[in-house]
Write an enzyme that holds these catalytic residues in place. Structure first.
Site, PDB file in Angstrom:
ATOM      1  N   ASP A 161       1.156  -1.153  -0.187  1.00  0.00           N
ATOM      2  CA  ASP A 161       0.033  -0.053  -0.090  1.00  0.00           C
ATOM      3  C   ASP A 161       0.649   1.019  -0.222  1.00  0.00           C
ATOM      4  O   ASP A 161       2.490   1.249  -0.049  1.00  0.00           O
ATOM      5  CB  ASP A 161      -0.776   0.211   1.209  1.00  0.00           C
ATOM      6  N   ASP A 216      -9.835   3.258  -4.609  1.00  0.00           N
ATOM      7  CA  ASP A 216     -10.615   1.849  -4.202  1.00  0.00           C
ATOM      8  C   ASP A 216     -11.204   1.575  -4.187  1.00  0.00           C
ATOM      9  O   ASP A 216     -12.481   2.924  -4.943  1.00  0.00           O
ATOM     10  CB  ASP A 216     -10.513   2.196  -2.684  1.00  0.00           C
TER      11      ASP A 216
END
Length: 411
Positions: A161, A216
């Protein structure tokens, strides 16, 4: 230098190719990243979209067992990926990440053994920052020690991430973890998650096996439409060993109708995106399970000869689109073609597309509907569809019918 790299890559991936039966195809291609991973887009399950931080050893084992029980492992979903929140709140005295002892009392290596014994692979999560997105210890400036831990535990996949970083380029930070992973000697699929910043598709293939091209995903059709739009023109960057990734699947989660879930899965499969399930496998409906197990669409996604689909006609992703978008996927001499109605209200009827508009190379094609499974016979010159509902996608496999001396001219 180029030839040295080519043969080095060939040596590094030969075993993986032969084990998958893909050697003849990939021997003619240079992998994007020389780590032997990502020969085809990854398929598996992630804890994040459904469980978030509510994970434990029992949750992982139960999810792994469900992948097998539901036939998903045999359909190709082999990665069991643990997302954020698996680690303890601080590193140990040796500076190593440690699993949360309350959630994972037997450690991560035991889970890897559990998955491997069942024909699955285990994935783990970290971030190229000081802390993960949930505020737990991450891997910035700890790349080598963390990579060594991942390899020692038997990890097969790392999602990396971008939260809580130091402001330096994600390319620089992700490259350090790439090098650390490669240094371990263990083949670990490297999934880059910087949310599509810094034009990652332009350099992702040199660093990871897939890269997020978008923000996302959310379980709503507006999100599916937006992410599909952001990803559609990036096919030239997708290649063996490196794939565009518009995020995980929302099939099986509340927020999508069955029609919308089919469109979501169709678009992701034809984008050659990783197919990572994110729903509750204990409660997934038979209808959603059938969507996830659509053999024909999975074959498109995993076909060694396929290229990421592109928009061939009416490239309007808006909620007021005036015609269905036509997407085309090349599969050697054959094609897959999808007609997607992005319009929120309108039903399109009597849709007709000329082969010349799509610039198809052949003259005649044997056509199969990949959702109804109907064989529609041989089609030439035009493609006709009676009706496409709002948010629906019709998708077809077109296998070229070769013209022989005996049938030339009989169109």
């Amino acid at each position: 230098f180029f030839f040295f790299f080519f043969f080095q890559a060939e040596d590094g991936i030969r075993d993986a190719q032969e084990s998958r039966g893909l050697g003849d195809v990939y021997k003619r291609q240079v992998l994007a990243l020389n780590n032997g991973q990502g020969l085809t887009p990854a398929m598996g399950f992630s804890t994040w979209n459904h469980f978030y931080c509510n994970i434990s050893e029992d949750v992982i084992k139960a999810s792994a067992d469900q992948l097998i029980k539901l036939g998903l492992r045999d359909a190709g979903y082999v990665y069991m990926n643990i997302d954020d929140c698996w680690m303890e709140y601080k590193r140990n005295d040796k500076g190593e990440l440690t699993p949360n002892p309350r959630r994972f009392p037997n450690g991560i290596a035991a889970l890897a053994d559990y998955c491997h014994a069942r024909g699955l692979k285990l994935g783990l999560y970290s971030s190229g920052g000081y802390r993960t997105c949930e505020g737990l210890p991450a891997s910035l400036n700890h790349e080598e020690v963390d990579a060594a831990s991942f390899a020692k535990w038997g990890i097969d996949y790392l999602k990396y991430d971008n939260c809580n970083n130091d402001g330096t380029s994600s390319k620089e930070r992700y490259s350090r973890m790439r090098d650390a992973l490669n240094k371990t000697g263990r083949g670990i699929y490297f999934s880059l998650c910087n949310w599509g910043f810094e034009n990652i598709w332009e350099w992702g293939a040199d660093v990871g096996n897939s890269w997020r091209t978008t923000f996302d995903i959310s379980p709503g059709f507006w999100s599916i439409r937006d992410l599909a739009r952001r990803n559609i023109d990036l096919g030239r960057y997708s290649r063996v060993g490196g794939w565009n990734d518009p995020d995980m699947l929302e099939v099986g989660n509340e927020g999508l109708s069955s029609v919308e879930a089919k469109t979501h899965f169709t678009v992701w499969a034809m984008a050659r995106s990783p197919l990572i399930i994110g729903c509750d496998l204990d409660k997934v409906s038979k209808e959603d399970l059938a969507i996830l197990k659509n053999k024909d669409l999975i074959e498109l996604n995993q076909d060694a000869h396929a290229k990421q689909a592109y928009c061939a006609k009416d490239c309007d992703f808006s909620s007021t689109a005036r015609a269905p978008q036509v997407s085309l996927m090349e599969i050697g001499k054959d094609y897959a073609v999808a007609f997607t109605n992005w319009n929120d209200d309108r039903v399109f009827t009597n849709v007709s597309v000329d082969f010349r508009e799509l610039k198809l190379r052949g003259a005649k094609y044997k056509v199969k509907d990949l959702w109804s499974k109907d064989e529609l016979g041989v089609v030439s010159k035009r493609f006709n569809i009676e009706k496409i509902e709002s948010h629906e996608t019709k998708v077809y496999r077109l296998n070229e019918v070769c013209l022989t001396a005996g049938n030339v001219g009989r169109r």
